[in-house]
Write a protein that holds these residues in place. Structure first.
Motif, PDB file in Angstrom:
ATOM      1  N   ILE B 528       0.841  -1.199   0.000  1.00 33.44           N
ATOM      2  CA  ILE B 528       0.000   0.000   0.000  1.00 33.44           C
ATOM      3  C   ILE B 528       0.878   1.252   0.000  1.00 33.44           C
ATOM      4  O   ILE B 528       0.612   2.226  -0.702  1.00 33.44           O
ATOM      5  N   ARG B 529       1.948   1.150   0.771  1.00 36.78           N
ATOM      6  CA  ARG B 529       2.878   2.276   0.793  1.00 36.78           C
ATOM      7  C   ARG B 529       3.528   2.429  -0.593  1.00 36.78           C
ATOM      8  O   ARG B 529       3.744   3.530  -1.078  1.00 36.78           O
ATOM      9  N   GLY B 530       3.764   1.250  -1.204  1.00 31.94           N
ATOM     10  CA  GLY B 530       4.324   1.251  -2.562  1.00 31.94           C
ATOM     11  C   GLY B 530       3.418   2.017  -3.517  1.00 31.94           C
ATOM     12  O   GLY B 530       3.874   2.866  -4.279  1.00 31.94           O
ATOM     13  N   ILE B 531       2.117   1.719  -3.442  1.00 28.36           N
ATOM     14  CA  ILE B 531       1.154   2.401  -4.317  1.00 28.36           C
ATOM     15  C   ILE B 531       1.232   3.915  -4.091  1.00 28.36           C
ATOM     16  O   ILE B 531       1.318   4.704  -5.032  1.00 28.36           O
ATOM     17  N   ALA B 532       1.246   4.260  -2.816  1.00 27.41           N
ATOM     18  CA  ALA B 532       1.281   5.686  -2.482  1.00 27.41           C
ATOM     19  C   ALA B 532       2.579   6.319  -2.989  1.00 27.41           C
ATOM     20  O   ALA B 532       2.570   7.424  -3.554  1.00 27.41           O
ATOM     21  N   ASN B 533       3.681   5.585  -2.827  1.00 26.61           N
ATOM     22  CA  ASN B 533       4.967   6.107  -3.268  1.00 26.61           C
ATOM     23  C   ASN B 533       4.958   6.358  -4.780  1.00 26.61           C
ATOM     24  O   ASN B 533       5.389   7.413  -5.243  1.00 26.61           O
ATOM     25  N   TYR B 534       4.425   5.398  -5.524  1.00 26.44           N
ATOM     26  CA  TYR B 534       4.444   5.550  -6.988  1.00 26.44           C
ATOM     27  C   TYR B 534       3.513   6.676  -7.436  1.00 26.44           C
ATOM     28  O   TYR B 534       3.800   7.363  -8.404  1.00 26.44           O
ATOM     29  N   CYS B 535       2.427   6.846  -6.710  1.00 23.10           N
ATOM     30  CA  CYS B 535       1.557   7.982  -7.017  1.00 23.10           C
ATOM     31  C   CYS B 535       2.365   9.271  -6.886  1.00 23.10           C
ATOM     32  O   CYS B 535       2.282  10.173  -7.726  1.00 23.10           O
ATOM     33  N   SER B 536       3.117   9.278  -5.810  1.00 24.65           N
ATOM     34  CA  SER B 536       3.902  10.481  -5.524  1.00 24.65           C
ATOM     35  C   SER B 536       4.965  10.680  -6.626  1.00 24.65           C
ATOM     36  O   SER B 536       5.153  11.805  -7.108  1.00 24.65           O
ATOM     37  N   PHE B 537       5.619   9.584  -7.056  1.00 27.57           N
ATOM     38  CA  PHE B 537       6.634   9.690  -8.115  1.00 27.57           C
ATOM     39  C   PHE B 537       5.992  10.176  -9.397  1.00 27.57           C
ATOM     40  O   PHE B 537       6.507  11.032 -10.093  1.00 27.57           O
ATOM     41  N   LEU B 538       4.814   9.588  -9.679  1.00 23.21           N
ATOM     42  CA  LEU B 538       4.096   9.919 -10.906  1.00 23.21           C
ATOM     43  C   LEU B 538       3.785  11.418 -10.938  1.00 23.21           C
ATOM     44  O   LEU B 538       3.971  12.093 -11.956  1.00 23.21           O
ATOM     45  N   ARG B 539       3.351  11.889  -9.790  1.00 23.09           N
ATOM     46  CA  ARG B 539       3.002  13.299  -9.705  1.00 23.09           C
ATOM     47  C   ARG B 539       4.256  14.165  -9.890  1.00 23.09           C
ATOM     48  O   ARG B 539       4.252  15.140 -10.631  1.00 23.09           O
ATOM     49  N   GLU B 540       5.315  13.755  -9.245  1.00 20.61           N
ATOM     50  CA  GLU B 540       6.561  14.518  -9.331  1.00 20.61           C
ATOM     51  C   GLU B 540       7.119  14.550 -10.767  1.00 20.61           C
ATOM     52  O   GLU B 540       7.522  15.589 -11.274  1.00 20.61           O
TER      53      GLU B 540
END
Lengths: 137, 733
Positions: B528-540
């Motif tokens: 779940i943290r992974g999903i959140a992390n990738y969302c954050s990367f995607l946004r960045e």
């Protein structure tokens, strides 16, 4: 090398989070060394000269091949490594674990969170602390 | 006040009937000195019998008046015990006599009666037949009837009754044969005082008594004082012994002239009598009486055999019923339902007419039992009695005077306490004996009021003695009750064992569930943290490439990931609470609550909450870490689910019989009654997560777990839109 940061972390996205955090600081570490588990960590540590200890270790607790807390204790018991600051960064929330890590020498214990704003802030804190050489070693 | 009848009966009980100092006039008694056979005592009619002047008899050797008789008596006494060797046929003054001899107090008693030509041998075949017939009786009742019939026909007495002593020595006529138009006493009860203890003692020693004519004039024995001991002469073993004048009056009142009674001895105890009445004087010769004695002895054995047979049959039946009964209750889930279902058997094998089961504060009445209210009164009384574990009485009103009013149903009580700790009882009731007795005699037949001694008077007298009394509980029945208790306990034990094993299983499942919850909570956090992390990367990395719509969706993914993580953290925490050891210590609850409120100060300040303390909290034995969590969760909820401008929380406790009840009261949105249970279920939300500050949904589940781990209870009082009060206890600790 005192300019190195070791990050012992098996989850890629978590590592990337740290990497991105350090990218934002002006005085980035010379090297950000990623180690995926306990064995890899030991291989790396054993190869290092006693005089070239890293400036900071970021340590995950639940690793695929072992327990981060035990690794922490072993590192802290290694001649020349006693003073290397280790920040535990874990999703482990069981009470007692935090205390145990601090007892065996962790510099800090930071909880991982899914909330990327929190994570970013945590890593920014670690990085800026590094940058400002506020970490005493 | 004592009535004349009672007085008479009372006198009867004290009368020394073995030393009347007189005999009946149809024979002669001599008391002789051995071996001289000198006459030391003689009945006043002895001169007449011997054809000499009475004064010429006393002090003289018997040989001087009846030489041949004296020789025969001496010869017999030389052979052995004269009591077992007599009778002896002698001739005195030209007449034949049968002489019965026995020794008593150093004297040889010789009783002379007119001889008859009959001997026991004459009746040999008749006896054989009747004995065989007795043996073939299909029931005790049939046996009693055969006994009465034989004696009536053999002796010619008009009324022959089989009279059985009951547990309290009162008597009942259980068999009867009437050969003339005389009153029947079948089923008639007589009080124990009718045949007083000294009479019963006498009847246990001799097999037969006869009074040929109740209107006789007693013949004194002279001298009255025993020549050896100086005391009165003991006539216990005398067949001619004169009987009590009270008894004679009784017989005359019954219109009885001749009377005879044969003892029935069962298992060494006086079981009863065969009582014979005749309206005219009637003499039985020695041989006839001997036959009656033998008959009495054989009949006694048959009674014993019948009793044994019935006891066995009863036992087999009771055992069968019990076994079936126990089978049933063992299969039933609910023991009470089983008992109710098997009411007839439950009553039958205990010989009870009614029963009551009191379990879990509920009383179930079975058969003919006192009213619910009266049974409740019995139960209230029982709770004050030491039952170990039975209470057995055949006269409840003696122990509990108010039980008098329902003596018809419950004079007898056998109570079993089913549980050592809980007031749970099984009661069996028996009616008053009097209710069960009928008398076949004509109750309308007028009785002369002056006639004080009469069976009708006896019946009334007996009724008085059994008022408020039931048939007593036999040992076998007490055992039966004990067995029911054992069976129920065994059932309970089995159920408890099953419950224990179920509990163990459940505990294991809970542990498994907890470990699962824990592992899941931790391991799921990572992806779940992974999903959140990738969302954050995607946004960045790609914010400029994405449409505002895509970015919003990215935000949603992020939010859901965070929410998932929160749920996992809550689940993890909940599972940890479930696994935690409760470590109770003396805790200053007031200080504990201060700490909690301080910790929530930010929240209280932000939400403008007024926290009121309703008095001081006591010191309690609990786990402070866990209890802190209770208050913290309840206060947080009280703040969160509150839409009032002025939010108020009141915290305090009340102390009553059940211990201390803590409460946390708010003026919030309230909870509908139908949700009182579901709010405690983990992740069961009554509102959208976004509403009311978005709690994790585990708070109340955690609170309930902690309360229950302390052995306490938690409950809700609430009025919608006005507020909610959470009440909880922390158990007996």
């Amino acid at each position: 090398m005192k300019n190195d940061v070791l990050i012992i972390e098996d989850l890629d996205s978590d590592f990337e989070m740290v990497e991105r955090g350090f990218r934002r600081v002006e005085k980035a570490p010379a090297r950000l060394v990623r180690l995926r588990g306990v064995r890899e960590a030991w291989r790396f540590i054993d190869d290092m000269d006693a005089g070239s200890v890293p400036g900071l270790i970021i340590l995950d607790l639940v690793l695929e091949d072992g327990n981060g807390c035990e690794l922490l204790e072993a590192i802290k018991g290694r001649p020349g490594w006693e003073k290397v600051p280790v920040i535990v960064w874990s999703a482990y929330t069981e009470p007692g674990v935090r205390d145990e890590c601090l007892r065996v020498g962790a510099h800090d214990f930071i909880s991982k969170a899914a909330d990327s704003r929190v994570t970013r802030q945590n890593i920014a804190d670690i990085a800026s602390a590094w940058e400002a050489r506020l970490l005493s070693f | 006040m004592i009535s004349a009848t009672e007085q008479a009966l009372e006198n009867c009980g004290r009368e020394p009937i073995h030393i009347p100092g007189a005999i009946q006039p149809h024979g002669m008694l001599l008391a002789l000195e051995e071996p001289s056979l000198r006459v030391l005592h003689a009945s006043a009619n002895a001169g007449e019998f011997c054809g000499v002047d009475f004064s010429g008899l006393l002090g003289k050797p018997l040989a001087s008046v009846a030489a041949e008789a004296a020789r025969a008596i001496s010869a017999l006494c030389a052979q052995g015990d004269p009591a077992t060797l007599s009778p002896l046929r002698v001739v005195i003054a030209g007449k034949n006599y049968d002489v019965l001899l026995h020794r008593s107090e150093g004297l040889l008693f010789a009783e002379f009666e007119k001889a008859s030509d009959l001997s026991v041998q004459n009746f040999h075949r008749r006896l054989q037949r009747v004995f065989a017939d007795l043996r073939n009786s299909e029931s005790p009742e049939a046996l009693y009837e055969k006994m009465a019939t034989f004696v009536a026909h053999f002796t010619g007495f008009e009324r022959v009754m089989v009279y059985r002593f009951e547990f309290d020595w009162h008597g009942e006529v259980v068999g009867e044969c009437l050969t003339a138009d005389v009153d029947s006493y079948q089923g008639h009860h007589f009080p124990a005082s009718d045949i007083p203890p000294q009479a019963r003692a006498l009847y246990s020693r001799s097999w037969l008594r006869i009074i040929p004519d109740a209107s006789y004039t007693p013949v004194a024995i002279e001298p009255a004082a025993n020549a050896r001991t100086g005391g009165p002469l003991d006539l216990s073993q005398s067949v001619l012994r004169s009987v009590s004048p009270i008894h004679l009056e009784y017989l005359r009142n019954m219109d009885v002239a001749a009377s005879m009674s044969i003892s029935l001895m069962v298992e060494g105890k006086l079981w009863g009598l065969i009582a014979c009445h005749h309206r005219m004087p009637r003499v039985l010769c020695y041989a006839e009486r001997a036959v009656c004695e033998i008959f009495g002895q054989v009949a006694s054995l048959e009674i014993a055999a019948q009793q044994e047979r019935r006891r066995l049959a009863d036992h087999v039946q009771a055992t069968t019923i019990q076994a079936r009964f126990f089978d049933i209750i063992a299969q039933e889930h609910n023991a009470v339902e089983a008992l109710v279902k098997y009411t007839p058997e439950l009553l039958e094998f205990m010989g009870a007419s009614g029963a009551a089961i009191h379990v879990n504060e509920i009383t179930t009445l079975l058969g003919n039992a006192p009213s619910e209210k009266d049974t409740g009164m019995i139960l209230d009384w029982l709770k004050t009695q030491p039952l170990q574990p039975l209470l057995v009485t055949d006269s409840l009103q003696k122990l509990l005077p108010t039980a008098e009013k329902f003596r018809e149903t419950a004079s007898g009580l056998l109570a079993v306490k089913l549980s050592l700790v809980e007031p749970q009882y099984l009661l069996w009731f028996r009616p008053e004996v009097i209710e069960t007795v009928t008398w076949a005699g004509n109750p309308d037949k007028p009785v002369d009021e002056h006639t004080k001694l009469h069976p009708r008077k006896s019946f009334s007298a007996w009724k008085e003695t059994v008022r408020g009394k039931s048939r007593p509980w036999k040992e076998a029945e007490r055992r039966g009750a004990q067995e029911v208790l054992n069976a129920l306990n065994a059932l309970l034990l089995r159920r408890t064992e099953r419950l224990l094993s179920l509990n163990a299983e459940l505990e294991k499942k809970n542990t498994d569930l907890n470990s699962f919850a824990y592992i899941a909570a931790h391991d799921l956090k990572e992806p779940i943290r992974g999903i959140a992390n990738y969302c954050s990367f995607l946004r960045e990395d790609h914010a400029s490439d994405l449409s505002p719509e895509a970015l919003r969706k990215l935000d949603t993914i992020d939010r859901l990931a965070i929410q998932s993580e929160q749920l996992l953290i809550a689940l993890n925490h909940f599972s940890r609470i479930g696994r935690m050891e409760v470590a109770p210590v003396e805790t200053d609850m007031d200080a504990l609550l201060d700490g909690v409120i301080d910790g929530l100060e930010d929240l209280a300040h932000r939400e403008k909450v007024k926290v009121l303390r309703a008095g001081k909290l006591p010191v309690a034995n609990c786990d402070p870490v866990l209890v802190r969590e209770i208050f913290s969760n309840l206060i947080t909820n009280a703040v969160r689910y509150n839409d009032k401008d002025e939010k108020r929380i009141e915290i305090g406790c009340t102390t009553g019989e059940g211990g201390t009840v803590y409460f946390v009261r708010d003026n919030g949105i309230g909870i509908r009654e139908k949700h009182f249970d579901s709010v405690f279920v983990i992740f069961r939300r009554l509102h959208a997560q976004s509403a009311y500050g978005g709690g994790s949904g585990a708070g109340l589940a955690i609170v309930k777990t902690i309360v229950e781990r302390h052995g306490g209870k938690i409950w809700i009082e609430s009025v919608e839109n006005e507020g909610t009060t959470f009440n909880f206890t922390l158990g007996a600790a």
